[in-house]
Write an enzyme that holds these catalytic residues in place. Sequence first.
Site, PDB file in Angstrom:
ATOM      1  N   GLU A  49       0.543  -1.492   0.058  1.00 57.73           N
ATOM      2  CA  GLU A  49       0.026   0.176   0.206  1.00 57.73           C
ATOM      3  C   GLU A  49       0.402   1.339  -0.016  1.00 57.73           C
ATOM      4  O   GLU A  49       2.005   1.098   1.383  1.00 57.73           O
ATOM      5  CB  GLU A  49      -0.939   0.019   1.583  1.00 57.73           C
ATOM      6  CG  GLU A  49      -2.022  -0.164   0.982  1.00 57.73           C
ATOM      7  CD  GLU A  49      -3.382   0.386   2.406  1.00 57.73           C
ATOM      8  OE1 GLU A  49      -2.990   1.428   2.994  1.00 57.73           O
ATOM      9  OE2 GLU A  49      -2.928  -0.637   3.132  1.00 57.73           O
ATOM     10  N   ASP A  60      -5.954   9.274  10.709  1.00 55.57           N
ATOM     11  CA  ASP A  60      -3.976   9.053  10.224  1.00 55.57           C
ATOM     12  C   ASP A  60      -3.693   9.070  11.747  1.00 55.57           C
ATOM     13  O   ASP A  60      -4.380  10.404  12.512  1.00 55.57           O
ATOM     14  CB  ASP A  60      -3.493   9.346   9.221  1.00 55.57           C
ATOM     15  CG  ASP A  60      -3.359   8.456   8.841  1.00 55.57           C
ATOM     16  OD1 ASP A  60      -3.661   7.214   8.143  1.00 55.57           O
ATOM     17  OD2 ASP A  60      -3.770   8.696   6.929  1.00 55.57           O
TER      18      ASP A  60
END
Lengths: 258, 401
Positions: A49, A60
């Site tokens: 990824e 995040d």
Amino acid sequence: MDRIREKIEEANKNKGGALIIYITCGFPYKDSTVDIVKGLVEGGADVVELGIPFSDPIADGRIIQEASQKALQQKVNTDDCFSTVKKIRENKIDIPILFMGYYNTIFTYGEKRFVERAKQVGLDGFIVPDLPLEESKRILNLLKNSSLSMPFLITPTTTEDRIKKIVSLSSGFIYLVPRLGITGEKTEDLSLARSLVQKIKKYTSLPICIGFGIENKKDVDQIFSFCEGAIIGSKFIQFIEKNPSSENARLFVEKLLS
Amino acid sequence: MKLPDEKGYFGPYGGRFIPETLVSILDELKQKYFNIINRNDFQKKLNHYLRTYCGRPTPLYLAENVSRDLGFKVYLKREDLNHTGAHKMNNTLGQVLLAKFMGKKRVIAETGAGQHGVATATACALLNIPCKIYMGKIDCVRQELNVFRMKLLGAEVEVVESGSQTLKDAINETIRDWVTNASDTYYCLGSCVGPDPYPEMVRNFQVIIGKETKEEILKVEGRLPDMCVACVGGGSNAIGLFYPFLEDKVKLVGVEAGGKGKKLGENAATISLGQAGILHGAKTYILQDKYGQIIPTHSVSAGLDYPGVGPEHVFLKESGRAQYEVATDREALEAFEYLSKTEGIIPALESAHAIAYVRKLKGKLNKDKIVVINLSGRGDKDMGIVRDLLEAKNGQDKRKN
Ligand SMILES: Cc1ncc(COP(=O)(O)O)c(C=O)c1O
């Protein structure tokens, strides 16, 4: 052909599960990524990824935020992410690669142009953590008749009704988030994930991979015992920052799969 | 047509661009919101607090001296007279009361300058619910007294050190807290931005500004105003004033922060100078580079210093129903001094942008025209900044002489 799904299924036959590693593109240095990916493949990772750096990554935690920030400071942009994939392919590395990018970077690039470019460089799909299925119609239409996959996320707050819709729109795999919250904080308990996997399996035969707070071999082994894949991001970023070599990336993966 | 539509869209703008975890949380919020606001006990309680605690209705003042100077009638909607000194309180009382009715155990909020943080902390003190306010590190330094104020009111203040350490990052961090603690936590968002249903909800809590204005102007003038003017940061005080006039023959003008100039990064004029994009959960206009990275903004007024704007304003702009202008830092500062000296009212630097625009209409409107300016807040909070700026300017003038 869904290369990501095939690779994950193959890994499950050969070694009981697939390992997916996340790395922010252009981190820690603009030219680090190709070497890192090379090492990940040598070590036995199954899917990569690649994060497109974004100024405001709301899903995040601190580690990936700072990795993003660092890449942006070196002026890594969406075109650089595409050329990195191109370079990886030129190096004869054929591991399935997904982008993980926030929707504004795709929207601003132009969805159509983004998808075209993704096909050109040999990308295999993308994950967009702030694009729920209700808003994804346009992009899914663009993906029709292409080999690009788009896994959607399922989390502990996803209702059963939504699970049904999400699995019907997803390709590649189902990205299962094992707890509430953002990336980076350790997931202490995988029992919720285990019961979610059972729920999801009722509606799909797609592989299910678990990410967010997955850190070590013990976590990976446990995940392999009840679903098809484990995704590691923040821990790898922390590990690779000081010494972003192929060798080091390989060691990280070997340890997890030993 | 009633907007937003059921998916939270104002034309092509709005919607929900958020992590999956928040989808069902927002569904629940939307459903409970529509349920609860129509309940008698909620309405009664909110109106009670707005009247006896917040000080509503706020006056609509015919600014005599300004009117004489500019040559047309200027009314000021005195939102500066609300408790805590700005329109922000209308929204926080509504949302925190909603949080209580929903049975939430904890309130979180972002703040830029500290105005929304103070208003949230105040409502939480009143309604006895714990709150945590996220504020960028740079803003904490700029607005140190507001940090103290929030703490005094019993709030926990978390300094945000990620990203550019300003309002947009404070919002990111509040969203991250929310994703983590979604089940018992209420996010009290400070303007008509963010994912559906926030733009609609915040507007509806601010609409009281326009409703009172309409009622009062009809009473004293026997007719509607010709123009309504308000500053636009996220756009909540502006939409609150505009909304009841949308179907009327009234010109609506939003004034954005022109900052130091037109270059990217020098201003916060999102509608005038930005493009379509996605920020904080909504499709709207944003200030960004060509790859969609959000860029830091600048304005002398912290409350306007934001790289996005409410999606409803973008819709009003594109449909031609409202017009958006800019006032620079310097023009706002001049308007700040002007209103203080002319009327004895010290405006917030944000509101001074609206005044700056109306000053430019001098000599351009007939004397029977009526203009309403939303005086969204008072200037007490800006004393330090304005003193420094004026001293610097006077220093320069002296050196020139
Ligand atoms: C006095 C005042 N006016 C205006 C604003 C801008 O917000 P909005 O555009 O949502 O009204 C602020 C924000 O802090 C404010 O404090």
